[in-house]
Design a protein around this motif. Structure first.
Motif, PDB file in Angstrom:
ATOM      1  N   UNK A 137      17.185 -46.001 -41.503  1.00 36.94           N
ATOM      2  CA  UNK A 137      15.826 -45.479 -41.569  1.00 36.94           C
ATOM      3  C   UNK A 137      15.760 -43.962 -41.505  1.00 36.94           C
ATOM      4  N   UNK A 138      16.733 -43.350 -40.854  1.00 32.71           N
ATOM      5  CA  UNK A 138      16.665 -41.891 -40.772  1.00 32.71           C
ATOM      6  C   UNK A 138      17.995 -41.297 -40.341  1.00 32.71           C
ATOM      7  N   UNK A 139      18.129 -40.032 -40.620  1.00 40.79           N
ATOM      8  CA  UNK A 139      19.224 -39.205 -40.107  1.00 40.79           C
ATOM      9  C   UNK A 139      18.553 -37.915 -39.641  1.00 40.79           C
ATOM     10  N   UNK A 140      18.186 -37.886 -38.372  1.00 38.19           N
ATOM     11  CA  UNK A 140      17.415 -36.773 -37.818  1.00 38.19           C
ATOM     12  C   UNK A 140      18.313 -35.610 -37.406  1.00 38.19           C
ATOM     13  N   UNK A 141      17.875 -34.422 -37.753  1.00 34.73           N
ATOM     14  CA  UNK A 141      18.555 -33.214 -37.302  1.00 34.73           C
ATOM     15  C   UNK A 141      18.099 -32.930 -35.870  1.00 34.73           C
ATOM     16  N   UNK A 142      19.036 -32.918 -34.950  1.00 37.99           N
ATOM     17  CA  UNK A 142      18.705 -32.749 -33.531  1.00 37.99           C
ATOM     18  C   UNK A 142      18.983 -31.305 -33.121  1.00 37.99           C
ATOM     19  N   UNK A 143      17.921 -30.539 -32.915  1.00 39.58           N
ATOM     20  CA  UNK A 143      18.103 -29.127 -32.543  1.00 39.58           C
ATOM     21  C   UNK A 143      18.159 -28.946 -31.022  1.00 39.58           C
ATOM     22  N   UNK A 144      17.551 -29.899 -30.286  1.00 37.39           N
ATOM     23  CA  UNK A 144      17.539 -29.779 -28.825  1.00 37.39           C
ATOM     24  C   UNK A 144      18.896 -30.187 -28.238  1.00 37.39           C
ATOM     25  N   UNK A 145      19.059 -29.921 -26.978  1.00 40.39           N
ATOM     26  CA  UNK A 145      20.269 -30.373 -26.265  1.00 40.39           C
ATOM     27  C   UNK A 145      20.321 -31.892 -26.307  1.00 40.39           C
ATOM     28  N   UNK A 146      21.512 -32.427 -26.393  1.00 42.92           N
ATOM     29  CA  UNK A 146      21.671 -33.874 -26.529  1.00 42.92           C
ATOM     30  C   UNK A 146      21.668 -34.572 -25.165  1.00 42.92           C
ATOM     31  N   UNK A 147      20.604 -34.374 -24.454  1.00 43.51           N
ATOM     32  CA  UNK A 147      20.476 -35.029 -23.153  1.00 43.51           C
ATOM     33  C   UNK A 147      19.890 -36.427 -23.345  1.00 43.51           C
ATOM     34  N   UNK A 148      20.019 -37.253 -22.330  1.00 39.27           N
ATOM     35  CA  UNK A 148      19.488 -38.612 -22.401  1.00 39.27           C
ATOM     36  C   UNK A 148      17.985 -38.615 -22.621  1.00 39.27           C
ATOM     37  N   UNK A 149      17.271 -37.693 -21.984  1.00 42.20           N
ATOM     38  CA  UNK A 149      15.816 -37.622 -22.112  1.00 42.20           C
ATOM     39  C   UNK A 149      15.406 -37.241 -23.536  1.00 42.20           C
ATOM     40  N   UNK A 150      16.113 -36.257 -24.114  1.00 45.40           N
ATOM     41  CA  UNK A 150      15.792 -35.830 -25.489  1.00 45.40           C
ATOM     42  C   UNK A 150      16.093 -36.925 -26.511  1.00 45.40           C
ATOM     43  N   UNK A 151      17.194 -37.648 -26.300  1.00 45.56           N
ATOM     44  CA  UNK A 151      17.538 -38.745 -27.211  1.00 45.56           C
ATOM     45  C   UNK A 151      16.522 -39.878 -27.102  1.00 45.56           C
ATOM     46  N   UNK A 152      16.029 -40.101 -25.910  1.00 50.31           N
ATOM     47  CA  UNK A 152      14.994 -41.127 -25.709  1.00 50.31           C
ATOM     48  C   UNK A 152      13.756 -40.785 -26.539  1.00 50.31           C
ATOM     49  N   UNK A 153      13.308 -39.531 -26.476  1.00 51.39           N
ATOM     50  CA  UNK A 153      12.128 -39.110 -27.233  1.00 51.39           C
ATOM     51  C   UNK A 153      12.364 -39.224 -28.739  1.00 51.39           C
ATOM     52  N   UNK A 154      13.563 -38.879 -29.182  1.00 51.29           N
ATOM     53  CA  UNK A 154      13.880 -38.958 -30.616  1.00 51.29           C
ATOM     54  C   UNK A 154      13.824 -40.409 -31.106  1.00 51.29           C
ATOM     55  N   UNK A 155      14.345 -41.332 -30.316  1.00 50.06           N
ATOM     56  CA  UNK A 155      14.340 -42.746 -30.704  1.00 50.06           C
ATOM     57  C   UNK A 155      12.914 -43.301 -30.747  1.00 50.06           C
ATOM     58  N   UNK A 156      12.072 -42.880 -29.793  1.00 51.45           N
ATOM     59  CA  UNK A 156      10.679 -43.332 -29.787  1.00 51.45           C
ATOM     60  C   UNK A 156       9.923 -42.793 -31.006  1.00 51.45           C
ATOM     61  N   UNK A 157      10.218 -41.561 -31.396  1.00 51.34           N
ATOM     62  CA  UNK A 157       9.593 -40.967 -32.590  1.00 51.34           C
ATOM     63  C   UNK A 157       9.946 -41.759 -33.849  1.00 51.34           C
TER      64      UNK A 157
END
Length: 345
Positions: free
Chosen positions: A200-220
């Motif tokens: 479904x996607x290949x998102x460019x992650x600019x933020x730090x790869x913390x658990x909290x940031x990854x959680x938000x990316x998955x919800x998006x």
């Protein structure tokens, strides 16, 4: 009485006709029996055959002439059409453009590939009447249109009753240009029991790869595609601490990737000193060949002389699963040739 008279007239009529027929036959037989008339008869027959032959040949000639004329007309039409380009609003032009767009997207081709002389020549051979649109058309119109069509089709699939539940796989990875991405792929079974998968996607992650940031990316991602997290039965990830934390925060059922775990177990087992020493020797041997074109040439010659496969040597890579096994297997396969080349060093 009248009927009898009528019947008598009919009989007389048929009787007269029979007599005439018999008289004609007798006259014909007399004519043919006369020696002087036989040649004339044959001449008449021969003349008829010649006339028939000439008529047949004339008919055949006319038919061939008609076929030739039609063929010439077809060739002329083809020649005219060949010089006439397809209209850009025609169905055939749209079909060919969509095929080129699909090739660019499916095979991850750069947009400038359509400007290469070899590609243009091939396209001209396949479709001489097709005029390829410019590079900007594909980058600004054709590829975005294909993306929108595919996106809408997938979204309709997920909103229908066809997808009751689904599982997912996700992974963080870094491109050759050192850009970090997060990929998310769903897997589901259709009512006809066919397994389907869609990245479904290949998102460019600019933020730090913390658990909290990854959680938000998955919800998006779920929100963008209109997917219900309750329908996700499980998600498969590697054993990274950040993605494990993200799944815990989301309260998602997580399955650890078997392939990744197996690679970690084997890598740990290879850390034994005696094994590490052997692996280091293998890497040094491969380095000798990769740094010398002469040794590579001599290896190919030795492979031919020893009837060995013309395979190149492989080195291992920490991020490639099973690459250490591939390196050892190739060294074992080419041991005879390697020894012959190194013996002359």
């Amino acid at each position: 009485m009248e009927a009898a008279t009528r019947m008598s007239g009919y009989r007389r009529h048929f009787s007269d006709a029979d007599n005439e027929f018999e008289e004609e036959n007798e006259a014909e037989e007399e004519y043919l029996d006369d020696p002087g008339n036989s040649s004339t008869s044959i001449d008449h027959v021969s003349s008829g055959a010649v006339i028939n032959s000439i008529t047949s040949k004339s008919s055949q000639s006319k038919k061939q002439s008609s076929i030739q004329q039609n063929s010439n007309q077809t060739l002329i039409k083809e020649a005219l059409l060949r010089g006439q380009k397809l209209a850009t609003n025609s169905r055939e032009h749209a079909r060919l453009t969509k095929s080129v767009t699909y090739w660019l997207a499916k095979d991850s081709q750069p947009e400038y590939a359509i400007e290469k002389p070899g590609f243009k020549r091939m396209l001209k051979a396949f479709a001489p009447r097709y005029e390829l649109p410019g590079r900007n058309y594909f980058s600004r119109t054709a590829i975005p249109t294909l993306f929108s069509e595919t996106y809408d089709k997938l979204k309709r699939t997920f909103s229908s009753t066809e997808v009751s539940f689904f599982s997912a796989t996700t992974d963080l990875w870094t491109s050759c240009a050192k850009d970090p991405f997060l990929s998310y792929t769903v897997h589901y079974i259709t009512p006809e029991w066919q397994l389907r998968s869609a990245c479904l996607c290949t998102h460019y992650i600019v933020e730090d790869h913390t658990g909290e940031n990854l959680k938000e990316s998955l919800l998006e991602i779920l929100d963008e595609w209109g997917l219900d997290a309750e329908k996700q039965v499980a998600i498969t990830t590697d054993s990274g601490s950040n993605i494990k934390l993200a799944c815990r925060l989301l309260r998602w059922t997580r399955l650890s990737c078997f392939g990744h775990n197996l690679d970690l177990a084997i890598s740990k087992g290879l850390r034994d000193y005696s094994i590490e020493e052997v692996l280091q020797v293998c890497r040094q041997v491969i380095a000798k060949f990769s740094q010398s074109w002469k040794k590579t040439r001599d290896l190919a010659k030795s492979q031919a002389e020893n009837d060995l496969p013309a395979h190149k040597l492989k080195t291992d890579c920490t991020t490639r699963w099973g690459s250490t096994y591939d390196m050892i297997a190739r060294i074992s396969e080419q041991q005879r040739s390697i020894c012959v080349v190194l013996a002359t060093d």
